[in-house]
Design an enzyme around this catalytic site. Structure first.
Site, short mmCIF file in Angstrom:
data_model
loop_
_atom_site.label_atom_id
_atom_site.label_comp_id
_atom_site.label_asym_id
_atom_site.label_seq_id
_atom_site.Cartn_x
_atom_site.Cartn_y
_atom_site.Cartn_z
N ASP A 1 -14.24 6.63 13.89
CA ASP A 1 -14.68 5.29 14.28
C ASP A 1 -13.68 4.55 15.14
OD1 ASP A 1 -13.16 2.94 12.45
OD2 ASP A 1 -13.05 4.97 11.66
N ASP B 1 -13.03 11.97 10.25
CA ASP B 1 -12.34 10.81 9.68
C ASP B 1 -13.08 10.37 8.42
OD1 ASP B 1 -10.58 8.43 9.73
OD2 ASP B 1 -12.43 7.37 10.24
N LEU B 2 -12.39 9.64 7.53
CA LEU B 2 -13.00 9.20 6.27
C LEU B 2 -13.25 7.69 6.25
CD1 LEU B 2 -11.00 11.42 3.72
CD2 LEU B 2 -13.24 11.87 4.76
N ASP B 3 -12.18 6.89 6.12
CA ASP B 3 -12.33 5.43 6.04
C ASP B 3 -13.02 4.88 7.28
OD1 ASP B 3 -10.97 5.34 3.58
OD2 ASP B 3 -9.02 5.11 4.55
#
Length: 233
Positions: free
Chosen positions: A182, A13-15
Site C-alpha cells: 500500500d 505487505d501486511l499492515d
C-alpha cells in the site's frame, strides 16, 4: 511491462494491505496502559498512553540502527518507563507480551480472506513486512510459504536487499515476483529499485502520495480481489 502470465510468486505487505493498522496500535497501547495500571501503577501514573508512545519514538530516534526492530524498541521503552517510575524493570517482558497480544487483534479488510484464498491457490506468497506481526497468531500462516520481517533481515523496506532476500526465499528472480503493498515509498518505489514489479493497493482511506511516483506499478487497484482478478487467480 510485466504481464500477469509472467508472475511466479508474490511478496505481500501486511499492515494496511491486509488490515488497517492505526486502530490496532491504538487499542494495543490502551491495553498496555491498563495492564501497567494494574501491575505497575507508578509507571501508569507517570506515563499516559501518549507519553509511552513518545518514549517509544525517542528510543527509535536514539538507536537508528535498531529502529527497524519494533519489538525491541517497544520493550526498551517500556523498561525505561518502569525504571523512571521506580517500578520493577522485570515487568517489561510481561507488559510487552500483553501489548503484543493486542497488537495481533486485527480486523481484516473484507476482501483480504477471499483474496488470500484465491492468490495462495495460484502462487507462493511470502509476507514481506517492516512490522512485527506474526501470521500464526492471526490464523493466517497457512496462506504463506514464509515471512520475512525487517527485524529478521536487519533492515526493511525500501532497501533493495530486503526485497531481494524475499525473492531468494521464494527461489525466483526479482522480475518474477510481484510485490503487493500500500505504501508508495516503501512498497512501490522500494520494489522498483530492487527490480521487482509492483501492485499498488490504494484503499479509499489511503489517499495519493504527496509526490508523484517515479516507479510505475504494473497494477493499481482498490483491493486485493481486484488484484486476484487481474492475475487470473
Amino acid at each position: 511491462m510485466t504481464k500477469p502470465s509472467s508472475v511466479r510468486a508474490l511478496t505481500l505487505d501486511l499492515d494496511e494491505t491486509l488490515w488497517p493498522i492505526a486502530p490496532v496500535i491504538e487499542r494495543a497501547e490502551a491495553a498496555l496502559h491498563v495492564w501497567l495500571a494494574q501491575n505497575a501503577p507508578a509507571t501508569a501514573a507517570r506515563f499516559d498512553v501518549a507519553a509511552l508512545r513518545e518514549l517509544r519514538d525517542t528510543v527509535a530516534l536514539e538507536f537508528p540502527d535498531r529502529a527497524h526492530d519494533f519489538t525491541w524498541a517497544r520493550k526498551v521503552s517500556i523498561e525505561r518507563a518502569l525504571v523512571a517510575a521506580g517500578d520493577d524493570a522485570a515487568w517489561a517482558e510481561p507488559a510487552f507480551e500483553h501489548f503484543f497480544e493486542w497488537r495481533h487483534r486485527v480486523t481484516l479488510f473484507p476482501d483480504a480472506l477471499p483474496a488470500l484464498t484465491r492468490l495462495a491457490a495460484r502462487f507462493p506468497l511470502l509476507a514481506l513486512t517492516n512490522g512485527n506481526a506474526e501470521l500464526h497468531r492471526m490464523g493466517l500462516a497457512h496462506f504463506f510459504v514464509g515471512r520475512l520481517s525487517a527485524r529478521d533481515h536487519g533492515r526493511g523496506k525500501p532497501h533493495a536487499d530486503f526485497f531481494q532476500a524475499g525473492c531468494e526465499r521464494l527461489g525466483v528472480s526479482p522480475g518474477q515476483a510481484l510485490h503487493v503493498g500500500d505504501d508508495a515509498a516503501l512498497d512501490i518505489e522500494g520494489a522498483h529499485a530492487a527490480g521487482q514489479p509492483s501492485a499498488w493497493i490504494v484503499r479509499p482511506h489511503h489517499g495519493m502520495p504527496p509526490a508523484p511516483l517515479h516507479a510505475k506499478p504494473v497494477f493499481v487497484g482498490a483491493d486485493l480481489l481486484q488484484l486476484a482478478d487481474w492475475l487470473g487467480a
